[in-house]
Motif scaffolding. Sequence first.
Motif, short mmCIF file in Angstrom:
data_model
loop_
_atom_site.label_atom_id
_atom_site.label_comp_id
_atom_site.label_asym_id
_atom_site.label_seq_id
_atom_site.Cartn_x
_atom_site.Cartn_y
_atom_site.Cartn_z
N VAL A 51 0.83 -1.22 0.00
CA VAL A 51 0.00 0.00 0.00
C VAL A 51 0.85 1.26 0.00
O VAL A 51 0.70 2.13 -0.87
N LEU A 52 1.77 1.38 0.98
CA LEU A 52 2.59 2.59 1.07
C LEU A 52 3.46 2.80 -0.16
O LEU A 52 3.45 3.90 -0.74
N PRO A 53 4.24 1.78 -0.62
CA PRO A 53 5.00 2.00 -1.87
C PRO A 53 4.10 2.29 -3.07
O PRO A 53 4.46 3.11 -3.92
N GLY A 54 2.92 1.64 -3.14
CA GLY A 54 2.01 1.88 -4.26
C GLY A 54 1.47 3.30 -4.26
O GLY A 54 1.37 3.93 -5.33
N ILE A 55 1.12 3.83 -3.07
CA ILE A 55 0.61 5.21 -2.99
C ILE A 55 1.68 6.20 -3.43
O ILE A 55 1.42 7.13 -4.21
N VAL A 56 2.91 6.01 -2.93
CA VAL A 56 4.00 6.94 -3.28
C VAL A 56 4.30 6.86 -4.77
O VAL A 56 4.50 7.89 -5.44
N PHE A 57 4.31 5.66 -5.33
CA PHE A 57 4.58 5.50 -6.76
C PHE A 57 3.47 6.15 -7.59
O PHE A 57 3.73 6.81 -8.61
N GLY A 58 2.21 6.00 -7.14
CA GLY A 58 1.10 6.62 -7.85
C GLY A 58 1.16 8.14 -7.79
O GLY A 58 0.89 8.82 -8.79
N LEU A 59 1.51 8.69 -6.62
CA LEU A 59 1.63 10.14 -6.50
C LEU A 59 2.77 10.68 -7.35
O LEU A 59 2.73 11.83 -7.82
N SER A 60 3.81 9.87 -7.55
CA SER A 60 4.93 10.30 -8.40
C SER A 60 4.48 10.49 -9.84
O SER A 60 4.99 11.36 -10.54
N PHE A 61 3.53 9.67 -10.28
CA PHE A 61 2.98 9.85 -11.62
C PHE A 61 2.24 11.18 -11.73
O PHE A 61 2.26 11.84 -12.77
N ALA A 62 1.56 11.57 -10.64
CA ALA A 62 0.78 12.82 -10.66
C ALA A 62 1.69 14.04 -10.71
O ALA A 62 1.31 15.08 -11.25
N GLY A 63 2.88 13.93 -10.12
CA GLY A 63 3.80 15.05 -10.13
C GLY A 63 4.49 15.21 -8.79
O GLY A 63 4.02 14.73 -7.76
N VAL A 64 5.62 15.91 -8.81
CA VAL A 64 6.43 16.04 -7.60
C VAL A 64 5.72 16.85 -6.53
O VAL A 64 5.89 16.61 -5.33
N TRP A 65 4.86 17.81 -6.94
CA TRP A 65 4.17 18.64 -5.94
C TRP A 65 3.10 17.83 -5.20
O TRP A 65 2.88 18.05 -4.01
N TYR A 66 2.45 16.91 -5.90
CA TYR A 66 1.49 16.04 -5.21
C TYR A 66 2.21 15.14 -4.21
O TYR A 66 1.73 14.91 -3.09
N LEU A 67 3.37 14.63 -4.62
CA LEU A 67 4.15 13.78 -3.72
C LEU A 67 4.62 14.58 -2.51
O LEU A 67 4.56 14.09 -1.37
N ALA A 68 5.07 15.80 -2.73
CA ALA A 68 5.53 16.63 -1.61
C ALA A 68 4.36 17.02 -0.70
O ALA A 68 4.50 17.03 0.53
N GLY A 69 3.19 17.30 -1.31
CA GLY A 69 2.03 17.67 -0.51
C GLY A 69 1.55 16.54 0.39
O GLY A 69 1.00 16.79 1.47
N PHE A 70 1.76 15.32 -0.02
CA PHE A 70 1.41 14.17 0.82
C PHE A 70 2.55 13.80 1.75
O PHE A 70 2.34 13.50 2.94
N GLY A 71 3.78 13.80 1.23
CA GLY A 71 4.91 13.27 1.98
C GLY A 71 5.37 14.16 3.12
O GLY A 71 5.64 13.66 4.22
N ILE A 72 5.44 15.48 2.90
CA ILE A 72 5.96 16.37 3.94
C ILE A 72 5.07 16.38 5.18
O ILE A 72 5.56 16.19 6.30
N PRO A 73 3.73 16.56 5.05
CA PRO A 73 2.90 16.47 6.27
C PRO A 73 2.98 15.10 6.95
O PRO A 73 2.98 15.02 8.18
N PHE A 74 3.05 14.04 6.15
CA PHE A 74 3.13 12.69 6.73
C PHE A 74 4.41 12.54 7.56
O PHE A 74 4.38 12.02 8.68
N VAL A 75 5.54 12.99 7.02
CA VAL A 75 6.81 12.89 7.74
C VAL A 75 6.78 13.73 9.00
O VAL A 75 7.26 13.30 10.07
#
Length: 626
Positions: A510-534
Amino acid sequence: MEFQEPPVEDNEVVLEVVPLAIIPQGQSKVKLTKKDPWSLTDYKDKSTPWNELTNTGKVKRVLLWLLKPVAVAVLLYVFICSLSIMGDAFKLLGGKTAGKALSENELLNNPVCGLMVGILVTVLVQSSSTSTSVVVTMVAAGLLNVQPAIYIVMGANIGTSVTNTIVSMAQSKERDEFRRAFGGATVHDMFNWLAVIIFLPLEALTHFLYYFSDWIVGSFNIQINENAEVELLKVLTKPLTKKIIQINKHVISDLAQGNEDAASESMIKSMCDKKEMLAPTMVTSLQNVTVLAEDDTLDTIMKNITNAVNVTVEGDGVRCAHLFAGTGLSDSSVGAILLVVSLLLLCACLISLVKVLQSMMMGKMAEMIRKNINADFPKPFSFLTGYVAIVVGAGMTFLVQSSSVFTSTITPLVGMGLISLDRMYPLTLGSNIGTTATGILAALSSGSDKFESALQIAICHLLFNICGILVWYPVPFMRRTPIKLAKGLGNTTAKYRWFAIFYLLLMFFVLPGIVFGLSFAGVWYLAGFGIPFVIIVFAVTLINILQTKKPSVLPKILQNWDFLPKCMRSLKPIDDVITKLLSVFRRCCPFVFKPKNPTPSIRPVRPVDSGNTTVVAMTGTQEVHV
């Protein structure tokens, strides 16, 4: 009359009785202490003494002594073969997907995305050796640069521990065995994640692994060796596994290198033993020819000349003799069949292996094994014990050519209580080093102009593991961190057994799949999810540490989590829902689900005789006054 101790049931809590004081009025006070579930198991020999056996009984016991080691060897062989078949099943089910994921070069330049791709690919092919070899091949072909490949091998390090996590679930029937086995499996995960947490951002900022490995490759004159392939354990297992299934592994490499035609090619090998042969072929070439000109002079001109020459071609070979050759079944169908069969075979072998080992590890033999495996060297050399265990783990992994096989083999021994978690930890660290040999051998046999780059990424894998060990092993309190985290997961799993499946799906899919899917959407989507999560994870971890060590520095409301809804601070509400769902199946299938007994059974233990007072303690109580 002599007091007879009744047999211990699986769901009993056995407590030790310690007399504290004798009160003159005839009262006695005893304290009941629960045994540490992480301690080594003491297997008492309950068999009939040798001198009390009949001649027939002695013959039977000798035969059992001779047959049990043979049974262990056979079960271990089939167990390792089932792991190999399970890996082939995952390759058939997800190998092409893994190859396509590795072909996304633009996404792989993102360190976090590269890490998650490494996890997913390794989980899908069930082998870090395969995934790192594919990465090395891509680097050797010039399709992938060394720097993004470093993050993929970091992910491969994490993904390889999924196999022994699956293996630990076979011991879920007995609570404490499952606790220890799951802890022994996840201590590998904890080390890999902690190493990545430190070295992924460090590598992204400084590229120290890239520069250090580049210096090593440039400083030593390492030559290409196209025969650099070592097969030790596979020599024993291949005769059986080749009769069941044979895989075209080059399909994954071709897809990773961008060859779209490989997507239509079946991964099930149909033709084997293809040999090179000479065949007469008509070849046309442009050659200088001397001709007679009109003025009767000789002239040289260029002309196409066709000649018959012998050309080396690859013959058709013979049809493979494995079970699924020529069946016409699709890759996914064969993969699903093999996955079900291999999991059933793996569980059957593991359960039988544990039972046979438990019957062997009794009395003096069990004591000898526990002491030799878990004992430290005499002082002042006791600190070297763990490092020797690392070397042993690396050597054993190199022999079997797979960290998954090695760690999956010793995980049941941790569950049985024969190997402590403290000893399992350095053995898994050694297996991380031993598994890098496959990538180095693949680089040495690459035989391309990108040989140095291929060798560099293989050395990066080795350096990453060594750096992780240098951080998380030599210092005692750092060494205890992965072990404590693994024990926490083991305790949680023992209390809520469904948590093992939840952890497996979350961390490896689940976690690797979500991150990989967000990477397809773009780096800003990944950062918007990843930074608050961290930030949330870091804050919760810090508050938990302060609540344990120094709660006075926190505001009163943060000194515990009682202000949160129960579903956010406890797994009990989820467990209640799952229990209600399972109760429906228990009513439908009572022969599958045994009734759950939440309270430990009460039984008397050996009486403590103190003068005129005999105290019989009962389990389930902390203190008893008699």
